[in-house]
Design an enzyme around this catalytic site. Structure first.
Site, PDB file in Angstrom:
ATOM      1  N   LYS A   1       5.937  16.814  -3.812  1.00 17.50           N
ATOM      2  CA  LYS A   1       6.246  17.066  -2.398  1.00 17.50           C
ATOM      3  C   LYS A   1       7.307  18.167  -2.262  1.00 17.50           C
ATOM      4  O   LYS A   1       7.229  19.013  -1.375  1.00 17.50           O
ATOM      5  CB  LYS A   1       6.702  15.766  -1.734  1.00 17.50           C
ATOM      6  CG  LYS A   1       5.566  14.744  -1.642  1.00 17.50           C
ATOM      7  CD  LYS A   1       6.056  13.349  -1.325  1.00 17.50           C
ATOM      8  CE  LYS A   1       4.914  12.356  -1.208  1.00 17.50           C
ATOM      9  NZ  LYS A   1       5.358  10.959  -1.144  1.00 17.50           N
TER      10      LYS A   1
ATOM     11  N   GLY B   1       0.806  -1.232   0.000  1.00 17.33           N
ATOM     12  CA  GLY B   1       0.000   0.000   0.000  1.00 17.33           C
ATOM     13  C   GLY B   1       0.832   1.272   0.000  1.00 17.33           C
ATOM     14  O   GLY B   1       0.352   2.325   0.394  1.00 17.33           O
TER      15      GLY B   1
HETATM   16  N1  HSE Z   1       3.247   6.807  -3.027  1.00 17.95           N
HETATM   17  C1  HSE Z   1       3.719   7.619  -1.959  1.00 17.95           C
HETATM   18  C2  HSE Z   1       5.093   7.125  -1.567  1.00 17.95           C
HETATM   19  C3  HSE Z   1       2.762   7.523  -0.788  1.00 17.95           C
HETATM   20  O1  HSE Z   1       5.471   6.032  -1.974  1.00 17.95           O
HETATM   21  O2  HSE Z   1       5.794   7.830  -0.874  1.00 17.95           O
HETATM   22  C4  HSE Z   1       2.969   8.590   0.230  1.00 17.95           C
HETATM   23  O3  HSE Z   1       2.868   9.880  -0.293  1.00 17.95           O
END
Ligand code: HSE
Length: 448
Positions: free
Chosen positions: A201, A183
């Site tokens: 980010k 997940g």
């Molecule tokens: N897909 C993102 C990661 C989830 O792997 O960091 C958290 O933002």
């Protein structure tokens, strides 16, 4: 009814949404101690009916327009309808918590202008670095710092993949599959592996740090999809790990923004960051280096960050002060100067696959020298049966445009080059130096 509780409307009931409901249930007493009013989830909206039929609503506008709801949690992900949900919620006088980095990075201006106009709060801790309180750390802990640099491993999926590949020698595909099962990955994992998620980010942290809007298009982005396992293994042998790093650095000519695979040596703070863990190093003029570390992906860490936001925002709802002072000061007029990517300076690892015969190395060195690329270290790694060899070079700090010009010329020298030269940035920590020591080779030499 409204004043007895903090009433929450949850939009999006996937992995994180379910985690939020569970976390609030399990930690009821802790939450109550913090805000002295119980939090209740009043309604949940999702595309499909859910396991809590009494709370289920089909149309998100029914939550947005519900006068009993104080706070809306947007966990839909992606751009639309997430943008509409956030803007309409603010218009309707609701505060918002979101974990959605894509919508924030793309619509930072719209979202925080609306928040200021309607005097409401948008909290978004879970959008960057999972459970790590880096948004709070940057906006509150370092509230009055001149931020010089932000560097981070900001994507759990790619860090997990790189760790699995280096540790267990598993294929890229197998490692990605495990990340998806756990997940960590986005609905479309290409956002993770192509560096887009990290760029979203980085755009959020940079916009927050420098008080304007840094767009994803301002960032030079390279993911890990084209990374060759050969380079992961070769650089391991030289004592380096490959990490996907988002970097924003203040220079006198603008902010230098990039997402790219980088080499970090064993002494670097990021070298110990494995699996789905993230780390962010923020450097302030007075503070110096401040390091944040924790789980960057997964249901429990992400939902824990969302619930922290619900609680922290609720403190303002309880005192009726939410949004009087904005949590993000967005200045529409502020234009942030961005450094062109060619002007970015760093040391690089280069791997050439070339014919092993006289004058080949001198040709490469001559082109590098002509383009002002200085060499820090060099090693040849044996000869393959077809007469080709690998030459590994570490450069001193070099302008990216000079290096790219040199590699273009070298790659065009088809008579000596077998395949396109690989280049990977070397990420140095202030007290590190560039080394290229084949430890296995040294061991064999000295144990003879
Ligand atoms: N897909 C993102 C990661 C989830 O792997 O960091 C958290 O933002």
């Amino acid at each position: 009814m409204k004043n007895k509780y903090i009433s929450v409307g949850l939009i999006g009931y996937g992995l994180v949404g379910k985690g939020v409901v569970r976390n609030l249930e399990e930690n009821k007493k802790i939450a109550l101690r913090k805000i002295s009013k119980p939090i209740r989830i009043k309604s949940i909206c999702d595309l499909r009916p859910i396991d809590k039929p009494k709370l289920y609503v089909k149309n998100f506008m029914d939550i947005v327009e519900d006068p009993e709801i104080d706070l809306i949690v947007e966990l839909v992900g992606g751009y639309e309808p997430a943008r509409t949900i956030i803007i309409e919620s603010l218009k309707a006088g609701k505060n918002v918590v979101t974990a959605n980095k894509a919508v924030l990075a793309k619509y930072w201006d719209q979202i925080f202008t609306a928040a200021q106009d309607y005097q409401k709060l948008v909290y978004y801790e879970a959008s960057v670095g999972g459970v790590i309180p880096v948004v709070q750390g940057l906006s509150e802990g370092l509230a009055c710092e001149d931020i010089l640099e932000i560097k981070g491993i900001l994507n759990g999926t790619t860090n997990f993949i790189l760790s699995e590949m280096t540790k267990h020698g598993v294929t890229y595909e197998a490692a990605l599959k495990s990340a998806q099962i756990a997940g960590f990955a986005e609905a479309d994992p290409s956002f993770d592996v192509n560096g887009i998620d990290t760029a979203n980010k980085l755009a959020i942290l940079s916009s927050l740090a420098w008080g304007g809007w840094i767009k994803v298009e301002d960032i030079s982005i390279e993911g890990i999809a084209n990374l060759d396992i050969e380079d992961v293994l070769i650089t391991q042998g030289f004592g380096y790990d490959v990490k996907l790093i988002g970097s924003a650095q203040k220079t006198k000519d603008g902010i230098d923004l990039s997402v790219q695979p980088c080499l970090v040596n064993k002494d670097h703070a990021f070298a110990t960051v494995k699996n789905e863990y993230n780390a962010v190093m923020i450097t302030g003029k007075d503070a110096g280096d401040v390091l944040f570390y924790g789980k960057g992906a997964g249901q429990r860490p992400a939902s824990s960050a969302v619930v922290s936001d619900i609680i922290n925002l609720s403190k303002f709802i309880v005192t009726n002060t939410a949004g009087i002072v904005p949590n993000v000061v967005y200045d529409k007029e502020k234009k942030i100067k961005v450094l062109p990517s060619g002007k970015s300076k760093a040391p690089y690892y280069l791997r050439f696959e070339v014919l092993d015969k006289p004058d080949v190395l001198s040709k490469i060195l001559w082109i590098l020298g002509k383009c002002k690329v200085s060499i820090a270290n060099l090693e040849q790694l044996g000869v393959s049966s077809n007469g080709y060899t690998r030459i590994i070079i570490l450069t001193h700090e070099t302008y990216r445009e000079n290096l790219e010009k040199a590699l273009k010329q070298i790659n065009a020298t088809r008579s000596i080059i077998k395949s396109k030269t690989v280049k990977i940035k070397v990420e140095l920590q202030s007290n590190n130096s560039l080394t290229l020591i084949n430890s296995k080779l040294l061991k064999t030499l000295f144990t003879k």
